[in-house]
Enzyme design. Sequence first.
Site, short mmCIF file in Angstrom:
data_model
loop_
_atom_site.label_atom_id
_atom_site.label_comp_id
_atom_site.label_asym_id
_atom_site.label_seq_id
_atom_site.Cartn_x
_atom_site.Cartn_y
_atom_site.Cartn_z
N GLY A 188 0.84 -1.20 0.00
CA GLY A 188 0.00 0.00 0.00
C GLY A 188 0.88 1.24 0.00
N ILE A 190 2.04 3.38 2.31
CA ILE A 190 3.14 3.56 3.26
C ILE A 190 4.31 2.65 2.90
CG2 ILE A 190 3.83 3.29 5.70
CD1 ILE A 190 1.03 4.29 6.48
N GLU A 209 3.27 -8.76 -1.00
CA GLU A 209 1.86 -8.36 -0.89
C GLU A 209 0.97 -9.59 -0.98
OE1 GLU A 209 -0.22 -5.48 -0.48
OE2 GLU A 209 -1.69 -7.09 -0.62
N HIS A 327 -6.19 14.49 5.15
CA HIS A 327 -7.13 15.50 4.65
C HIS A 327 -8.57 15.14 4.99
CE1 HIS A 327 -5.58 12.82 1.51
NE2 HIS A 327 -6.81 12.76 1.04
N HIS A 450 -0.53 26.35 -20.62
CA HIS A 450 0.36 25.59 -21.50
C HIS A 450 1.78 26.13 -21.37
CE1 HIS A 450 1.86 23.39 -24.93
NE2 HIS A 450 2.45 24.51 -25.32
C1 LIG Z 1 4.33 6.80 7.31
C2 LIG Z 1 2.97 7.41 7.10
C3 LIG Z 1 2.76 8.22 6.00
C4 LIG Z 1 1.51 8.81 5.81
N1 LIG Z 1 1.34 9.59 4.72
C5 LIG Z 1 0.15 10.19 4.51
C6 LIG Z 1 -0.04 11.07 3.42
O1 LIG Z 1 0.88 11.31 2.66
N2 LIG Z 1 -1.25 11.64 3.27
C7 LIG Z 1 -2.29 11.39 4.12
O2 LIG Z 1 -3.36 11.93 3.93
N3 LIG Z 1 -2.14 10.56 5.16
C8 LIG Z 1 -0.95 9.97 5.38
N4 LIG Z 1 -0.78 9.16 6.47
C9 LIG Z 1 -1.94 8.93 7.36
C10 LIG Z 1 -2.13 10.13 8.28
O3 LIG Z 1 -0.97 10.30 9.05
C11 LIG Z 1 -3.34 9.90 9.17
O4 LIG Z 1 -4.47 9.63 8.36
C12 LIG Z 1 -3.64 11.13 9.99
O5 LIG Z 1 -2.54 11.47 10.80
C13 LIG Z 1 -4.87 10.90 10.89
O6 LIG Z 1 -5.10 12.03 11.63
P1 LIG Z 1 -5.85 11.96 13.04
O7 LIG Z 1 -5.96 13.39 13.47
O8 LIG Z 1 -7.08 11.17 12.91
O9 LIG Z 1 -4.89 11.16 14.01
P2 LIG Z 1 -3.32 11.19 14.31
O10 LIG Z 1 -2.58 12.02 13.37
O11 LIG Z 1 -2.93 9.77 14.46
O12 LIG Z 1 -3.25 11.92 15.72
C14 LIG Z 1 -3.76 11.36 16.86
C15 LIG Z 1 -3.08 11.97 18.05
O13 LIG Z 1 -3.78 11.57 19.21
C16 LIG Z 1 -2.86 11.40 20.26
N5 LIG Z 1 -3.47 10.53 21.28
C17 LIG Z 1 -3.90 9.26 21.14
N6 LIG Z 1 -4.46 8.82 22.29
C18 LIG Z 1 -4.38 9.85 23.17
C19 LIG Z 1 -4.78 10.02 24.51
N7 LIG Z 1 -5.41 9.06 25.18
N8 LIG Z 1 -4.51 11.20 25.09
C20 LIG Z 1 -3.87 12.20 24.44
N9 LIG Z 1 -3.48 12.09 23.17
C21 LIG Z 1 -3.74 10.94 22.52
C22 LIG Z 1 -1.65 10.80 19.61
O14 LIG Z 1 -0.49 11.06 20.37
C23 LIG Z 1 -1.64 11.52 18.26
O15 LIG Z 1 -0.78 12.64 18.28
C24 LIG Z 1 0.46 8.58 6.72
C25 LIG Z 1 0.68 7.78 7.85
C26 LIG Z 1 1.93 7.21 8.03
C27 LIG Z 1 2.15 6.38 9.26
#
Ligand SMILES: Cc1cc2nc3c(=O)[nH]c(=O)nc-3n(C[C@H](O)[C@H](O)[C@H](O)COP(=O)(O)OP(=O)(O)OC[C@H]3O[C@@H](n4cnc5c(N)ncnc54)[C@H](O)[C@@H]3O)c2cc1C
Length: 472
Positions: A188, A190, A209, A327, A450
């Site tokens: 996928g 990542i 895969e 996003h 263009h």
């Molecule tokens: C290597 C990698 C590459 C990626 N590349 C892309 C990309 O290019 N484009 C894209 O759209 N998406 C990408 N993603 C996915 C993207 O990172 C996630 O979809 C996105 O971060 C989700 O956002 P979120 O706000 O739901 O949660 P998260 O970004 O996961 O944030 C959740 C936060 O909650 C905090 N947390 C959890 N539990 C608690 C608690 N009990 N108390 C306090 N804090 C807590 C965590 O510490 C964390 O900081 C990628 C992911 C990875 C791992």
Amino acid sequence: MSSSSPSSYDLIVIGAGPGGYVCAFRAAQLGLRVALVDKRPTLGGTCLNVGCIPSKALLHSSEHFVWAKHHANEHGIKLGSVELDLPAFLRRKDDVVAKLVAGVAQLAKARKVTVVTGAASFLAADRVAVRAADGTEQVLTAKNVVVATGSAPVELPFLKFDGKTIVSSDHAIAFDSVPKKLVVVGGGAIGLELGSVWSRLGSEVTVVEFLPKIVAAYDDDIARNFTRILQKQGLKIETGAKVTGLTPAKTGGATLLAERDGQKLSFSADKILVAVGRRPFTDGLGLEKAGVELDEKRRIKVDSHLRTRVPGVWAIGDVVAGPMLAHKAEEDGVAVAEWIAGKAGHVNWDLVPAIVYTNPEVASVGLGEDAAKAAGRAVNVGRFNFAANGRAIAAGAVDGYVKIIADAKTDRLLGAQILGHNAGELISEVVAHMEYGGSAEDLARTIHGHPTMSEAVKEAALAVSKSALHAI
Ligand SMILES: Cc1cc2nc3c(=O)[nH]c(=O)nc-3n(C[C@H](O)[C@H](O)[C@H](O)COP(=O)(O)OP(=O)(O)OC[C@H]3O[C@@H](n4cnc5c(N)ncnc54)[C@H](O)[C@@H]3O)c2cc1C
């Protein structure tokens, strides 16, 4: 240790990823008093700290490395010997991350969002305890709580992360040396992005895969052509291979065992990156104390307005159903803030673009050709190759093509898939046209600069009615 009296807000957001911090910012714009809680010392969540941003920084740097090593001479540029300085390479990524997380902290301050650092857990639907790393605890109360706790990498039962040989993406953005052999489990976004990074730096990378193709959500032809391009870049791709076990090597590293059509396969590796998906993260949140329910996939169960069954408790982003993308999480966050503030929030979950940031990139939105046909829909498909686009030829980025899928009867745009340089940027205009219910003809009659690669999108839209101008 507990603080004496609880601090009271209009809204508590748990998790400061793109879902949570954007929700907090929008709510603050709308006049709410907001507390934004994260257990990480920096804001930005997975995306900014260990996800989207560091992976893109590494992809850019490694692309420059490949360009300097193999392509500069095509442009008449002589560079001499090109060497990798891995510590500097990683430092740049860390600097990019540091800049962005500091930027989010600055924005939070400017918007008067109270940032609370510590692990949050529900005491009741409107009460949240936050425990800091030093053990101190404070209690926050609010009428509304948004859970935005994101996701964590999925661990396979016989491939437990040890951070050394069996690693997750968290580790693979920071290897301290280039692994000689890297096996990536999962084809996928990542796995392919991080596999590409280390392959460009000299690792022998094999992607294993389980499904018959990589990037499973894409049309077969896109996946096939993408596979061919990655293979040309040096990645080995083993599809239809079920991972069955692991034999650790005495000298470090391990051999990954797999099976395809009853045949046994084995892949020796210095490191094995397990990138088979992410699981919604709700560990330690005490959701039961608030009465919040999970669904069968352990995601927080929400309705069409991202409300849990408990009044005042909402959930957004990776922790609820839907594509696990930054996003999408952001749009969830904006909508929930607006709903809480009594405004008309809106998210079009049918139009979430998805992008794999390899080179070339692959990007999609809406229905693919295969999915449309499988659903029995009559469609017209227009296709245009970058090899016939002037800017692509000038840039040396001729791999790939644009596919536009439109309803055969109404010409309404149903989706697009793009394999090509900057496909992630190019997909946006299709999303915008689709958002307004546009047709392939609308897209085709829109004037494009263009020479740009976006002209290939226009030509593919023209090709829907067999009227592409720059193709035979
Ligand atoms: C290597 C990698 C590459 C990626 N590349 C892309 C990309 O290019 N484009 C894209 O759209 N998406 C990408 N993603 C996915 C993207 O990172 C996630 O979809 C996105 O971060 C989700 O956002 P979120 O706000 O739901 O949660 P998260 O970004 O996961 O944030 C959740 C936060 O909650 C905090 N947390 C959890 N539990 C608690 C608690 N009990 N108390 C306090 N804090 C807590 C965590 O510490 C964390 O900081 C990628 C992911 C990875 C791992």
